[in-house]
Every structure is written in C-alpha cells, then in structure tokens.
Design an enzyme around this catalytic site. Structure first.
Site, PDB file in Angstrom:
ATOM      1  N   HIS A 121      -9.472   0.759   5.164  1.00 37.73           N
ATOM      2  CA  HIS A 121      -7.933   1.307   5.761  1.00 37.73           C
ATOM      3  C   HIS A 121      -8.364   1.914   6.878  1.00 37.73           C
ATOM      4  O   HIS A 121      -9.056   2.896   6.912  1.00 37.73           O
ATOM      5  CB  HIS A 121      -6.927   1.731   4.849  1.00 37.73           C
ATOM      6  CG  HIS A 121      -5.741   1.737   5.270  1.00 37.73           C
ATOM      7  ND1 HIS A 121      -5.153   2.693   6.364  1.00 37.73           N
ATOM      8  CD2 HIS A 121      -4.740   0.823   5.028  1.00 37.73           C
ATOM      9  CE1 HIS A 121      -3.960   2.311   6.546  1.00 37.73           C
ATOM     10  NE2 HIS A 121      -3.588   1.041   6.006  1.00 37.73           N
TER      11      HIS A 121
ATOM     12  N   GLY B  58       3.100   2.067  10.941  1.00 34.07           N
ATOM     13  CA  GLY B  58       4.027   3.403  10.598  1.00 34.07           C
ATOM     14  C   GLY B  58       4.776   3.645  11.820  1.00 34.07           C
ATOM     15  O   GLY B  58       5.291   4.851  12.273  1.00 34.07           O
TER      16      GLY B  58
ATOM     17  N   SER C  64       3.812  -2.126  10.198  1.00 29.14           N
ATOM     18  CA  SER C  64       5.376  -2.127  10.461  1.00 29.14           C
ATOM     19  C   SER C  64       5.902  -3.541  10.145  1.00 29.14           C
ATOM     20  O   SER C  64       6.910  -4.082  10.800  1.00 29.14           O
ATOM     21  CB  SER C  64       5.745  -1.783  11.899  1.00 29.14           C
ATOM     22  OG  SER C  64       5.107  -0.638  12.267  1.00 29.14           O
TER      23      SER C  64
ATOM     24  N   GLU D 225      -6.913   4.531   7.787  1.00 33.89           N
ATOM     25  CA  GLU D 225      -6.652   5.972   7.705  1.00 33.89           C
ATOM     26  C   GLU D 225      -7.806   6.440   7.275  1.00 33.89           C
ATOM     27  O   GLU D 225      -8.280   7.612   7.367  1.00 33.89           O
ATOM     28  CB  GLU D 225      -5.272   6.220   6.835  1.00 33.89           C
ATOM     29  CG  GLU D 225      -4.200   5.777   7.551  1.00 33.89           C
ATOM     30  CD  GLU D 225      -3.115   5.221   6.807  1.00 33.89           C
ATOM     31  OE1 GLU D 225      -2.909   5.455   5.483  1.00 33.89           O
ATOM     32  OE2 GLU D 225      -1.914   4.713   7.267  1.00 33.89           O
TER      33      GLU D 225
ATOM     34  N   ASN E  22       0.959  -1.202  -0.108  1.00 33.14           N
ATOM     35  CA  ASN E  22       0.004  -0.084   0.149  1.00 33.14           C
ATOM     36  C   ASN E  22       0.852   1.154   0.000  1.00 33.14           C
ATOM     37  O   ASN E  22       1.552   1.409   0.909  1.00 33.14           O
ATOM     38  CB  ASN E  22      -0.829  -0.122   1.131  1.00 33.14           C
ATOM     39  CG  ASN E  22      -1.766   1.253   1.481  1.00 33.14           C
ATOM     40  OD1 ASN E  22      -1.661   2.026   0.556  1.00 33.14           O
ATOM     41  ND2 ASN E  22      -2.275   1.247   2.559  1.00 33.14           N
ATOM     42  N   TRP E  23       0.994   1.894  -1.096  1.00 36.57           N
ATOM     43  CA  TRP E  23       1.635   3.075  -1.255  1.00 36.57           C
ATOM     44  C   TRP E  23       1.167   4.206  -0.503  1.00 36.57           C
ATOM     45  O   TRP E  23       1.951   5.442  -0.556  1.00 36.57           O
ATOM     46  CB  TRP E  23       2.058   3.272  -2.751  1.00 36.57           C
ATOM     47  CG  TRP E  23       2.853   2.207  -3.411  1.00 36.57           C
ATOM     48  CD1 TRP E  23       3.433   0.997  -2.938  1.00 36.57           C
ATOM     49  CD2 TRP E  23       3.424   2.201  -4.688  1.00 36.57           C
ATOM     50  NE1 TRP E  23       3.894   0.424  -4.005  1.00 36.57           N
ATOM     51  CE2 TRP E  23       4.171   1.065  -4.872  1.00 36.57           C
ATOM     52  CE3 TRP E  23       3.195   3.174  -5.867  1.00 36.57           C
ATOM     53  CZ2 TRP E  23       4.723   0.622  -6.231  1.00 36.57           C
ATOM     54  CZ3 TRP E  23       4.011   2.776  -7.155  1.00 36.57           C
ATOM     55  CH2 TRP E  23       4.640   1.592  -7.319  1.00 36.57           C
ATOM     56  N   LYS E  24      -0.046   4.244  -0.207  1.00 41.12           N
ATOM     57  CA  LYS E  24      -0.794   5.375   0.441  1.00 41.12           C
ATOM     58  C   LYS E  24      -0.453   6.497  -0.410  1.00 41.12           C
ATOM     59  O   LYS E  24      -0.522   6.664  -1.714  1.00 41.12           O
ATOM     60  CB  LYS E  24      -0.284   5.612   1.849  1.00 41.12           C
ATOM     61  CG  LYS E  24      -0.347   4.249   2.856  1.00 41.12           C
ATOM     62  CD  LYS E  24       0.020   4.492   4.203  1.00 41.12           C
ATOM     63  CE  LYS E  24      -0.087   2.904   4.715  1.00 41.12           C
ATOM     64  NZ  LYS E  24      -0.039   3.171   6.277  1.00 41.12           N
TER      65      LYS E  24
ATOM     66  N   GLU F 108      -5.103  -4.788  10.452  1.00 42.65           N
ATOM     67  CA  GLU F 108      -4.070  -3.938  10.805  1.00 42.65           C
ATOM     68  C   GLU F 108      -4.163  -3.448  12.120  1.00 42.65           C
ATOM     69  O   GLU F 108      -4.874  -2.097  12.174  1.00 42.65           O
ATOM     70  CB  GLU F 108      -3.972  -2.946   9.343  1.00 42.65           C
ATOM     71  CG  GLU F 108      -3.687  -3.561   8.376  1.00 42.65           C
ATOM     72  CD  GLU F 108      -3.164  -2.523   7.413  1.00 42.65           C
ATOM     73  OE1 GLU F 108      -2.258  -2.608   6.881  1.00 42.65           O
ATOM     74  OE2 GLU F 108      -3.724  -1.442   7.229  1.00 42.65           O
TER      75      GLU F 108
HETATM   76  P1  13P Z   1       3.341   0.256   7.501  1.00 44.65           P
HETATM   77  O1  13P Z   1       3.708  -0.971   7.130  1.00 44.65           O
HETATM   78  O2  13P Z   1       4.029   1.595   7.277  1.00 44.65           O
HETATM   79  O3  13P Z   1       3.227   0.302   9.217  1.00 44.65           O
HETATM   80  O4  13P Z   1       1.911   0.458   6.954  1.00 44.65           O
HETATM   81  C1  13P Z   1       1.110  -0.551   7.349  1.00 44.65           C
HETATM   82  C2  13P Z   1      -0.159  -0.199   6.601  1.00 44.65           C
HETATM   83  O5  13P Z   1      -1.232   0.713   6.889  1.00 44.65           O
HETATM   84  C3  13P Z   1      -0.382  -0.901   5.277  1.00 44.65           C
HETATM   85  O6  13P Z   1      -1.713  -0.510   4.887  1.00 44.65           O
END
Ligand code: 13P
Length: 250
Positions: free
Chosen positions: A95, A173, A213, A97, A9-11, A167
């Site tokens: 997600h 993160g 992470s 976020e 997931n590149w966000k 997640e």
């Molecule tokens: P990180 O791997 O940066 O913790 O992010 C996980 C994530 O939100 C993937 O969708």
C-alpha cells in the site's frame, strides 16, 4: 472469468468495540450484497483472529501487511504462516502508505508476495503514482516499474493467484477520485503489461481493483469500465451504509 472484488481497508482506524460493531453490521446485512462480488475486509491485524472465529461465508478477511520473513526474531512482525493459521485468505501488499512511511520498496514487496503465495494467501498488490509523477507524465513508467519489479519474476501460475490494486496516491483520502477514463486507461495499460509478459489468457483472468476516494456516488461509473474489476476502499469502508452501496456498484 475474472472476479469482481470490493475490499475495505480499515487502515489504523476503529476501537475494538467499533470494529466489532462494523463487522457485525456487515455480516447482518451480507444478504444485501451482490452475490457475484467477492467482499473482503482488512481490519487492523489485532482483530483478525476474533473475526475469523466468527466468520461469515460472504465476507473474506485480509491482513493489511505481513512480514517477508518466515519466522524468528523480528519483533513486532506478523508472518504469512500466522495469518494462514487463523484462516486469513488475503493480504494487502505495498500500500502506498507503507511505501511512503515504512520505506517499502519493490524489491522488498517481491519477497512479501512470495511469502504469502507460499502459504496460499492471496496478495492484493497495490501500486500507483504520486501527484508529481502524474503531472510530469511519468505515471505509466512508475506503475510499470512497481508492477514488473515486484511481480514479473513469478511464473504464470503464480501471478494468476494475485489481485492487483491501482491506487493513485493523489486520490487517496483526498476526495479527488481518478476519473473513470483515467482509471480505465491505467488498468488497461497494466493488463497490457501482463499480457505482454504472460499472454492474454493469463492477463484477462487477473482482477485489477481501483482505489482512491471511491464511494457510493462514483463506484458505479468506475466499475463500469472494462478493466476495472472492483475497488479497494478506505474511508467509505468504515461504515456499512457507505461500504455496501460500493459493493453493489457493479
Ligand atoms: P480512500 O478510499 O479513503 O481514499 O482510501 C483508499 C485506500 O487507500 C484504500 O487502500
């Protein structure tokens, strides 16, 4: 046999040039990726069409979000049929976020899942508790609500087409990964929920990914768990040097 899947997931990261360069480098090195693992990347949607035209068999494409509506006056939105029309096969849904910053609720996510399934796009349904919920011991209840409220109206046939991604928000993160035991415990709990509702045969075919992470140094011990079928990777998916070792973490 359920699939092993690693999705990146590149966000909201990477310029056009950087995104193309990462995609190219993943394609160039795709022969190094575990043949038995499905590899997916979810770039910002603005890049999807171009990537899709230059696809490589090994690397599947996902959107990070889509509208619950079919079409019409929804400025700024992208529909499931648009994703389908450019060959996108997967889409993240819910997600954390999006739940936190865009007020996405289980009820809304239910409609996004339906919109995607109607266009034969595989939803990757994300869920997970925040730190306070884990510390107060409510994490199982929270996850149960997230999974059942958004998905348990589906038929057994429909739910079999979904990928799940646990997640824990406190691990995203933060560099603080769930321990392999914590991940396995929750994945097993979710598989049991699925089994209670749909029966064991259905539950055992659904892939449940871990995210938070996850990186080359911990992917192996996480993926070694019986109910962990891969990962949804954020930060470590932004470089081929870290994403490929995660893909090969089984
Ligand atoms: P990180 O791997 O940066 O913790 O992010 C996980 C994530 O939100 C993937 O969708």
């Amino acid at each position: 046999m359920r699939k092993n899947i690693v999705a990146g997931n590149w966000k909201m990261n990477l310029s056009h040039k950087e995104a193309l360069s990462l995609y190219d480098s993943l394609k160039t090195n795709s022969n190094e990726m575990d043949k038995h693992t499905t590899v997916i990347v979810a770039p910002p949607s603005i890049y999807l069409s171009e990537f899709s035209k230059n696809k490589n068999e090994k690397i599947k494409l996902a959107a990070q979000n889509c509208s619950e509506n079919e079409n019409g006056a929804f400025t700024g939105e992208i529909s499931a049929s648009m994703l389908q029309s450019i060959g996108v096969e997967y889409c993240l849904v819910g997600h954390s976020e999006r739940r936190a910053y865009f007020n996405e609720t289980n009820e809304l996510l239910k409609h996004k899942v339906e919109a995607l399934l109607a266009k034969a796009i595989t939803p990757i349904y994300c869920f997970g508790e925040v730190l306070k919920e884990r510390e107060s011991g409510n994490h199982f209840e929270v996850v149960k609500a997230q999974v059942s409220e958004a998905l348990f109206h589906l038929s057994a046939e429909a739910i079999s087409k979904i990928v799940l991604a646990y997640e824990p928000v406190w691990a995203i993160g933060t560099g603080k990964t769930a321990s392999p035991d914590q991940a396995q415990e929750m994945h097993q709990f979710v598989r049991r929920l699925l089994s209670d509702k749909y029966g064991e045969a259905v539950a055992k075919e659904i892939s449940i990914l871990y995210g938070g992470s996850c990186k080359p140094t911990n992917a192996k011990e996480l993926f070694a768990n019986q109910d962990v079928d891969g990962g949804l990777i954020g930060g470590a998916a932004l470089k081929a040097e870290t994403f490929i070792p995660v893909i090969n973490g089984f």
